[in-house]
Each structure stands twice: as structure tokens, then as C-alpha cells.
Design a protein around this motif. Sequence first.
Motif, PDB file in Angstrom:
ATOM      1  N   SER A   1       0.830  -1.210   0.000  1.00  0.00           N
ATOM      2  CA  SER A   1       0.000   0.000   0.000  1.00  0.00           C
ATOM      3  C   SER A   1       0.860   1.255   0.000  1.00  0.00           C
ATOM      4  CB  SER A   1      -0.927   0.002   1.232  1.00  0.00           C
ATOM      5  OG  SER A   1      -0.151  -0.083   2.424  1.00  0.00           O
ATOM      6  N   ASP A   2       2.169   1.077   0.183  1.00  0.00           N
ATOM      7  CA  ASP A   2       3.108   2.200   0.230  1.00  0.00           C
ATOM      8  C   ASP A   2       3.630   2.482  -1.185  1.00  0.00           C
ATOM      9  OD1 ASP A   2       5.129   4.013   0.622  1.00  0.00           O
ATOM     10  OD2 ASP A   2       6.382   2.692   1.844  1.00  0.00           O
ATOM     11  N   PRO A   3       3.330   3.646  -1.757  1.00  0.00           N
ATOM     12  CA  PRO A   3       3.773   3.962  -3.124  1.00  0.00           C
ATOM     13  C   PRO A   3       5.272   3.813  -3.344  1.00  0.00           C
ATOM     14  CG  PRO A   3       2.162   5.573  -2.384  1.00  0.00           C
ATOM     15  CD  PRO A   3       2.507   4.741  -1.185  1.00  0.00           C
ATOM     16  N   GLU A   4       6.060   4.205  -2.373  1.00  0.00           N
ATOM     17  CA  GLU A   4       7.515   4.109  -2.529  1.00  0.00           C
ATOM     18  C   GLU A   4       7.969   2.649  -2.575  1.00  0.00           C
ATOM     19  OE1 GLU A   4       9.145   6.809  -3.157  1.00  0.00           O
ATOM     20  OE2 GLU A   4       7.339   8.011  -2.810  1.00  0.00           O
ATOM     21  N   GLU A   5       7.330   1.811  -1.802  1.00  0.00           N
ATOM     22  CA  GLU A   5       7.674   0.391  -1.813  1.00  0.00           C
ATOM     23  C   GLU A   5       7.249  -0.254  -3.128  1.00  0.00           C
ATOM     24  OE1 GLU A   5       7.383  -3.560   1.076  1.00  0.00           O
ATOM     25  OE2 GLU A   5       6.169  -1.786   1.531  1.00  0.00           O
ATOM     26  N   VAL A   6       6.078   0.129  -3.630  1.00  0.00           N
ATOM     27  CA  VAL A   6       5.623  -0.363  -4.927  1.00  0.00           C
ATOM     28  C   VAL A   6       6.637   0.031  -6.002  1.00  0.00           C
ATOM     29  CG1 VAL A   6       3.844  -0.171  -6.713  1.00  0.00           C
ATOM     30  CG2 VAL A   6       3.178  -0.339  -4.307  1.00  0.00           C
ATOM     31  N   ALA A   7       7.081   1.272  -5.969  1.00  0.00           N
ATOM     32  CA  ALA A   7       8.064   1.758  -6.956  1.00  0.00           C
ATOM     33  C   ALA A   7       9.359   0.963  -6.876  1.00  0.00           C
ATOM     34  CB  ALA A   7       8.334   3.243  -6.728  1.00  0.00           C
ATOM     35  N   ALA A   8       9.777   0.618  -5.668  1.00  0.00           N
ATOM     36  CA  ALA A   8      11.004  -0.181  -5.495  1.00  0.00           C
ATOM     37  C   ALA A   8      10.818  -1.572  -6.086  1.00  0.00           C
ATOM     38  CB  ALA A   8      11.354  -0.270  -4.012  1.00  0.00           C
ATOM     39  N   HIS A   9       9.641  -2.156  -5.888  1.00  0.00           N
ATOM     40  CA  HIS A   9       9.345  -3.467  -6.478  1.00  0.00           C
ATOM     41  C   HIS A   9       9.405  -3.401  -8.000  1.00  0.00           C
ATOM     42  CE1 HIS A   9       8.374  -4.919  -2.599  1.00  0.00           C
ATOM     43  NE2 HIS A   9       7.080  -4.663  -2.583  1.00  0.00           N
ATOM     44  N   VAL A  10       8.799  -2.366  -8.559  1.00  0.00           N
ATOM     45  CA  VAL A  10       8.745  -2.226 -10.014  1.00  0.00           C
ATOM     46  C   VAL A  10      10.145  -2.014 -10.589  1.00  0.00           C
ATOM     47  CG1 VAL A  10       7.871  -0.822 -11.930  1.00  0.00           C
ATOM     48  CG2 VAL A  10       6.368  -1.391 -10.009  1.00  0.00           C
ATOM     49  N   LYS A  11      10.964  -1.293  -9.868  1.00  0.00           N
ATOM     50  CA  LYS A  11      12.346  -1.088 -10.318  1.00  0.00           C
ATOM     51  C   LYS A  11      13.076  -2.423 -10.440  1.00  0.00           C
ATOM     52  CE  LYS A  11      16.242   2.030  -9.624  1.00  0.00           C
ATOM     53  NZ  LYS A  11      16.867   3.045  -8.743  1.00  0.00           N
ATOM     54  N   GLN A  12      12.760  -3.363  -9.542  1.00  0.00           N
ATOM     55  CA  GLN A  12      13.346  -4.699  -9.622  1.00  0.00           C
ATOM     56  C   GLN A  12      12.894  -5.421 -10.899  1.00  0.00           C
ATOM     57  OE1 GLN A  12      12.081  -5.817  -5.410  1.00  0.00           O
ATOM     58  NE2 GLN A  12      14.020  -6.901  -5.547  1.00  0.00           N
ATOM     59  N   LEU A  13      11.638  -5.224 -11.273  1.00  0.00           N
ATOM     60  CA  LEU A  13      11.140  -5.818 -12.513  1.00  0.00           C
ATOM     61  C   LEU A  13      11.897  -5.268 -13.716  1.00  0.00           C
ATOM     62  CD1 LEU A  13       7.263  -5.686 -11.941  1.00  0.00           C
ATOM     63  CD2 LEU A  13       8.709  -7.722 -11.865  1.00  0.00           C
TER      64      LEU A  13
END
Length: 251
Positions: free
Chosen positions: A87-99
Motif C-alpha cells: 500500500s506504500d507507493p515508494e515500496e511499490v516503486a522499489a518493487h517495479v524497479k526490480q522488474l
Amino acid sequence: MSVEKFKALHEQDKPFVLGNVWDAHTAKAAEELGFQGLGSSSHAIANILGYEDGQNISVDEILFVVERIVKAVNIPVSVDFEAGYSSDPEEVAAHVKQLVEVGVVGINLEDGVVKDGKRGMEDPQVLARKIKAIKAVTNIFINARADTYTTKHPDALEESIKRAQIYTEAGADGIFLPAIEKEEDIKKVIQEIKLPLNVFATPNISDYKTLTTLGVKRISHGAKLYEKIFKTTKELLGDIQKEQAFGKLYQ
């Protein structure tokens, strides 16, 4: 494969059909058959690893499967990333960066949430914040999914347009409205939004030629192929167990 090449697929005169796959084997088959781009099915990947659909799988497990898919083909791969697994936008962004680091060029990111097995929708600003956070760290293609039709919203058309406009302003690159079927609804959405529209293949949706005329740019089929294959597999296993014979495997 670059984000620009994937984005260009959404600018063709005819909609491109995304091959929805769940492992390297299905990805290779889709590429060999001429699909221009692939999308991982979160539902199928969760199921093959023993999970129910709905963000129950870990990001590390997704990364493992997705990396095998990306390395198996030479066409662009997009990932159904559900609601971002946080639910944390910054954490989502970090996940996507891994992709992005493993070669993914696009994602689906949804405003739907599954709680106690039932799908509902969050405030559109929740997804908007996630989109903005992702775009601050990478230029991956974001296909923003609105679950207005899948949740049978009473004003699905108007709510879809409203949410699509919010997601457009946040930086999304495409809009995905699974379960939209009426031609007049599809036409209205395309008239009102600036981004390419992705629809889902259902038994009631118009044929490819009509969707082309309406202006649809992308068509996907999610976990439907996986579900059909699994159903056949279960039937064959049942026959083996019941009949103690193997002939149907070779028919």
C-alpha cells in the motif's frame, strides 16, 4: 526490449493481442506463433506456485518466474503486478524497479483489491500515488487497470472515465478495463480518454474487426488459457485414476 518498442505496439492501426503466459515454456510458444508482446498472468503464476490469486505470492517469487520468461524470448514482456504488493507507493516503486532490472518493459497496476475472496475498489488516488512514485524512478509502461466493470459498479461507464482521467494525469501510459463489453461503452471511453484502451477477451465482447473499428489498441486474455489447460489436465488425471488406463493421454 525497450519500453519505446512496447509503447509503439499500442499505436498501431489494429489492436495487438497480448499473449498471456505463466512460464518460459508458454512464453516461447507464444513467440514462435507470432505474438508481438507477452503479459504474465498473476493468477496463473500464483496458482502454479500453490497460491490463490490476490497478492498472496511474494515479490521474490514473481521476480524468479518473470526473469525466466524474459530470458526465454526476444519480444517485450509486461507483468500483471496486481496492486503492487504494497500500500506504500515508494515500496511499490522499489518493487517495479526490480522488474525493470530483469528486463520487464510494462506492468498492469490495478485499483482493485481482493479481501476475503471478494474484489472491491480503492479510492483512485491510491493508484494515482503509486503511478507517480513509479514514474519518479523508471519509465516503465504502466497499464492502469480500473475494476469498475469487474466489481459491477452501478455507474461503471462514468466511473471508468473518471478514474482513467485521474490515472492519465498521474502518468499512466494505458488504460485497462476488464469486463467492459458494450460497444457504446467502449466507444465512449475511447472518445473521452487520451490513452490506448486495453480490453479483456470475454464471450460477449465484439469481434476483432469491430474492436479495431472502435479504436481498441490492446486485447488480453489473462488466466483463461491457463484455466482451460488446467481443466483438461484435471479431467485426464481423473480418467487415469478412475480407469487405471492411459490411452486418453495419446488420443
